[in-house]
Motif scaffolding. Structure first.
Motif, PDB file in Angstrom:
ATOM      1  N   LEU A 173     -22.184 -43.812  45.593  1.00 53.05           N
ATOM      2  CA  LEU A 173     -21.274 -42.942  45.862  1.00 53.05           C
ATOM      3  C   LEU A 173     -20.542 -42.304  44.671  1.00 53.05           C
ATOM      4  O   LEU A 173     -20.728 -41.074  44.509  1.00 53.05           O
ATOM      5  CB  LEU A 173     -20.150 -43.463  46.856  1.00 53.05           C
ATOM      6  CG  LEU A 173     -18.924 -42.380  47.132  1.00 53.05           C
ATOM      7  CD1 LEU A 173     -19.453 -41.147  47.755  1.00 53.05           C
ATOM      8  CD2 LEU A 173     -17.995 -43.055  47.810  1.00 53.05           C
ATOM      9  N   TRP A 174     -20.033 -43.258  43.667  1.00 57.10           N
ATOM     10  CA  TRP A 174     -19.415 -42.624  42.650  1.00 57.10           C
ATOM     11  C   TRP A 174     -20.348 -41.962  41.471  1.00 57.10           C
ATOM     12  O   TRP A 174     -19.994 -40.849  40.975  1.00 57.10           O
ATOM     13  CB  TRP A 174     -18.623 -43.897  41.902  1.00 57.10           C
ATOM     14  CG  TRP A 174     -17.450 -44.139  42.771  1.00 57.10           C
ATOM     15  CD1 TRP A 174     -16.959 -43.789  43.509  1.00 57.10           C
ATOM     16  CD2 TRP A 174     -16.536 -45.096  41.998  1.00 57.10           C
ATOM     17  NE1 TRP A 174     -15.972 -44.577  44.095  1.00 57.10           N
ATOM     18  CE2 TRP A 174     -15.695 -45.223  42.887  1.00 57.10           C
ATOM     19  CE3 TRP A 174     -16.526 -45.993  40.799  1.00 57.10           C
ATOM     20  CZ2 TRP A 174     -14.387 -46.205  42.649  1.00 57.10           C
ATOM     21  CZ3 TRP A 174     -15.296 -46.854  40.823  1.00 57.10           C
ATOM     22  CH2 TRP A 174     -14.378 -46.809  41.597  1.00 57.10           C
ATOM     23  N   VAL A 177     -20.537 -38.559  42.983  1.00 52.23           N
ATOM     24  CA  VAL A 177     -19.285 -37.629  42.512  1.00 52.23           C
ATOM     25  C   VAL A 177     -19.580 -37.227  41.079  1.00 52.23           C
ATOM     26  O   VAL A 177     -18.900 -36.071  40.960  1.00 52.23           O
ATOM     27  CB  VAL A 177     -18.112 -38.746  42.693  1.00 52.23           C
ATOM     28  CG1 VAL A 177     -16.935 -37.806  42.168  1.00 52.23           C
ATOM     29  CG2 VAL A 177     -17.858 -39.080  44.052  1.00 52.23           C
ATOM     30  N   ARG A 213     -22.668 -38.619  53.268  1.00 48.87           N
ATOM     31  CA  ARG A 213     -22.126 -39.029  52.005  1.00 48.87           C
ATOM     32  C   ARG A 213     -21.960 -38.090  50.712  1.00 48.87           C
ATOM     33  O   ARG A 213     -20.941 -38.206  50.066  1.00 48.87           O
ATOM     34  CB  ARG A 213     -23.181 -40.026  51.215  1.00 48.87           C
ATOM     35  CG  ARG A 213     -23.125 -40.773  49.728  1.00 48.87           C
ATOM     36  CD  ARG A 213     -24.091 -41.685  49.435  1.00 48.87           C
ATOM     37  NE  ARG A 213     -23.580 -42.846  49.954  1.00 48.87           N
ATOM     38  CZ  ARG A 213     -24.129 -44.104  49.446  1.00 48.87           C
ATOM     39  NH1 ARG A 213     -24.989 -44.143  48.687  1.00 48.87           N
ATOM     40  NH2 ARG A 213     -23.689 -45.158  49.866  1.00 48.87           N
ATOM     41  N   ALA A 217     -18.633 -37.340  48.679  1.00 45.79           N
ATOM     42  CA  ALA A 217     -18.443 -37.302  47.325  1.00 45.79           C
ATOM     43  C   ALA A 217     -17.886 -36.239  46.951  1.00 45.79           C
ATOM     44  O   ALA A 217     -16.773 -35.972  45.872  1.00 45.79           O
ATOM     45  CB  ALA A 217     -20.063 -37.361  46.627  1.00 45.79           C
TER      46      ALA A 217
END
Length: 360
Positions: A173-174, A177, A213, A217
């Motif tokens: 996820l990060w 992002v 997802r 993000a």
């Protein structure tokens, strides 16, 4: 006597065309050539560019295929983790701007050669669900529902929003992002993309793989971010309960007389955190300029902490150092125990490939 390849640097041709040019099958099987796709070969010492590989894939090998996933990300300049697809993102270090302003990306990272063990990148492309996904080597072909496309030069690629949806099934996820921050950041090539437009485009594909997802993000994404390291540090600080920093805070640069943006800043206490990426301080001159500017800012009340990829991978020490400085200057900060437990929890949840899964 073997025919010279000097005239054919960067060529990616079918074996039949190489034969017409005077090269025998044994030449194509020798160390002087590399097979890119079944039946398509390029000179080992001067291989075809990343762009040329993509062009041959979608125009000759799999006509109508759309370049996607990490391949589209590299072409757009969207940052992706180095662990993805054998570090394909490193190829962007050798970018050369070609005719009409189109970037030409090498197929081998700077300082490496195919003879020294480097490998040609594995491309990703998508075809409609009813299309053929058989290839054999050189590319991963995804059979997916048709999604939005765009052009990078003459290449047909997934649109930036579609790339984020595709990457959502490949990276944590990060890191997703960080990719989204890159799409809307100040150095983006995706000039028409905004956070709102990305959300709208991805939301139209509800029910498709990667949509939840990707939307998650985008809720965490911010503009004005210049590097993935800044993104991951920002998310890490927030998760641990630190005060939110200002992103790329402008301050007067006493060295040049202009302004310099501090990556993450807490201006109320004169504290900044700067992330030194892989390309930082390539020269002693750059290092001296940075140190001189740091000293000047210190004389004006600023404290600049520096961090690099290793600090991010093992972040407990720098987080505790920031905590002490902030506490001494009157900010409310998390206690040591929360900082340590947060780092362990983030590693356990595998939120980013840029942070170690297990911590010392």
């Amino acid at each position: 006597m073997r025919k010279s390849l000097d005239r054919y640097g960067g060529a990616l041709l079918h074996r039949s065309r190489w034969h017409e040019l005077g090269f025998h099958t044994r030449d194509l099987a020798s160390q002087s050539f590399r097979t890119v796709f079944p039946g398509y070969h390029t000179p080992t010492d001067h291989p075809a560019t990343f762009n040329a590989m993509g062009s041959v894939l979608q125009n000759r090998v799999l006509p109508g295929a759309v370049l996607s996933h990490s391949t589209a990300a590299v072409l757009w300049g969207i940052p992706i983790p180095l662990v993805l697809d054998s570090g394909v993102d490193m190829l962007r270090a050798g970018v050369v701007v070609g005719p009409a302003g189109v970037e030409q990306i090498p197929s081998v990272a700077p300082g490496m050669t195919l003879r020294d063990g480097a490998k040609l990148p594995l491309l990703h492309a998508r075809v409609d669900r009813g299309g053929s996904s058989g290839l054999g080597r050189g590319a991963v072909v995804h059979r997916l529902r048709a999604g939005p496309t765009a052009s990078v030069g003459r290449l047909v690629v997934s649109s930036p929003s579609e790339v984020l949806r595709e990457l959502a099934s490949q990276i944590p996820l990060w890191d997703l992002v960080a990719a989204a921050d890159g799409v809307v950041g100040p150095e983006t090539q995706c000039t028409e993309a905004t956070l709102d437009s990305l959300v709208d485009e991805i939301a139209e594909g509800r029910g498709r793989r990667g949509t939840p997802r990707a939307l998650a993000a985008l809720r965490l994404a911010r503009t004005r971010v210049r590097s993935p390291g800044e993104t991951i540090f920002r998310l890490l600080l927030a998760e641990a309960g630190f005060p939110e920093p200002t992103l790329n805070h402008p301050v007067p640069d006493p060295v040049t007389g202009g302004t310099k943006e501090i990556d993450l800043a807490w201006a109320e206490i004169g504290l900044g955190l700067e992330f030194d990426g892989d390309g930082h301080r390539l020269t002693k001159g750059q290092w001296r300029d940075d140190e001189r500017r740091r000293d000047e800012l210190a004389s004006r009340g600023w404290t600049l902490s520096r961090a690099n990829g290793k600090d991010l991978f093992w972040p407990t020490r720098i987080l505790l150092r920031l905590r002490r400085t902030m506490a001494q200057r009157g900010l409310r900060v998390p206690d040591d125990a929360r900082v340590r437990s947060t780092v362990v929890d983030i590693g356990r949840r595998e939120l980013s490939t840029r942070i170690a899964r297990r911590h010392r």
